[in-house]
Design an enzyme around this catalytic site. Sequence first.
Site, PDB file in Angstrom:
ATOM      1  CG  HIS A 141     -42.291 -26.814  21.963  1.00 17.69           C
ATOM      2  ND1 HIS A 141     -41.444 -26.880  20.934  1.00 17.69           N
ATOM      3  CD2 HIS A 141     -42.304 -25.523  22.836  1.00 17.69           C
ATOM      4  CE1 HIS A 141     -40.790 -26.135  20.218  1.00 17.69           C
ATOM      5  NE2 HIS A 141     -40.884 -25.209  22.011  1.00 17.69           N
ATOM      6  CD  GLU A 160     -42.993 -23.932  19.571  1.00 16.59           C
ATOM      7  OE1 GLU A 160     -44.265 -24.225  20.535  1.00 16.59           O
ATOM      8  OE2 GLU A 160     -42.666 -24.138  18.662  1.00 16.59           O
TER       9      GLU A 160
HETATM   10  O1  TA6 Z   1     -41.986 -22.378  21.069  1.00 10.92           O
HETATM   11  C1  TA6 Z   1     -40.701 -21.611  20.614  1.00 10.92           C
HETATM   12  C2  TA6 Z   1     -40.424 -21.358  21.696  1.00 10.92           C
HETATM   13  O2  TA6 Z   1     -41.116 -20.824  23.183  1.00 10.92           O
HETATM   14  C3  TA6 Z   1     -38.939 -20.354  22.138  1.00 10.92           C
HETATM   15  O3  TA6 Z   1     -38.840 -19.257  23.042  1.00 10.92           O
HETATM   16  C4  TA6 Z   1     -38.247 -20.886  22.451  1.00 10.92           C
HETATM   17  O4  TA6 Z   1     -38.045 -20.652  24.570  1.00 10.92           O
HETATM   18  C5  TA6 Z   1     -38.668 -22.248  22.646  1.00 10.92           C
HETATM   19  O5  TA6 Z   1     -39.605 -22.294  22.680  1.00 10.92           O
HETATM   20  C6  TA6 Z   1     -38.040 -24.178  22.968  1.00 10.92           C
HETATM   21  O6  TA6 Z   1     -37.749 -23.843  24.762  1.00 10.92           O
HETATM   22  P1  TA6 Z   1     -37.349 -25.144  24.928  1.00 10.92           P
HETATM   23  O7  TA6 Z   1     -37.337 -23.808  26.942  1.00 10.92           O
HETATM   24  O8  TA6 Z   1     -37.147 -25.792  25.190  1.00 10.92           O
HETATM   25  O9  TA6 Z   1     -35.578 -24.686  24.641  1.00 10.92           O
END
Ligand code: TA6
Length: 295
Positions: A165, A270
Amino acid sequence: VSISDDNSRVTANLPTGQQLQVLLYGATVISWKSANGKENLFLSSKAHLDGSKPVRGGIPLVFPVFGPPSSDHPTGRLPQHGFARNSRWEYLGKSSSESSTLPNSKGDASVKLDFGLSNSMLSDSKWDYEFNLTYSVTLSQDSLETSLAVRNTGTSNYEFQVLFHTYLAVDSITETTVSGLEKAAFKDKVQGGKEVEPAGKPISIGSETDRIYTAAPEQAIKILEKGKDRYELTRDMLSDVVVWNPWLEKAKGMADFGPEDGHKKMVCVEAGSVSAWNTLDAGDTWEGGQRIKAL
Ligand code: TA6
């Protein structure tokens, strides 16, 4: 190569000035600096770095499920994005190459840090399978690599998803574009998961963006600023690329997202395998990774 491990974070420095910092919490890369000291990863000014919640920034590791798990799947009792990013990993050690005698090097130095997590290290993981994860983070002159090996140490097969991520630092989001996905269809989570045809042009970001692109790992991805290459992402075994920016309202809604206009200074690109499930048979190992070049 100098390494310091203060029991909560491992810091590696190359003789040429590049630096890497990894928290043992989540094995979260929180900083990757180029030789000139420029920080390549966005880290929220309000990120929790004490293990009290997953880090808002750097490279949180998503395993064994991406997104909110569905209750009718074995991952159903896990938190969003799984347990890897909010578990304490073990630092397994480093290997570095700095002698210029190596065949591939032009006097290049690089250092690989290894981290481990297994089901025996988790108390009540809420996922009933046995696994051994080895996460390798490699810092080289111009790039950062992250690679995950998942070994099924149990007696039954299971499904998992995995994603890095990555929060990339940019000077200005409105002058940033992402190329390499022009021919990729995507699932648009801002439009309720609607399947969208390939755009046929580079991605620019001017509002909340949350898309899952599917593009062969052979397809390199570039992040450009003012039309100039800034990062290049290459992938191994990871056929999905999520592009995310919360934009102002959603960023305000996250207590650990700062500064208030921080969305202008980041883009998440990501690399992952998240649009389907990977099945791992008992005793088998899956391995996949990404390499980000700072240009
Ligand atoms: O990678 C994108 C995502 O899935 C978004 O939908 C948002 O939820 C982001 O990840 C952040 O997620 P988190 O659980 O780290 O707040």
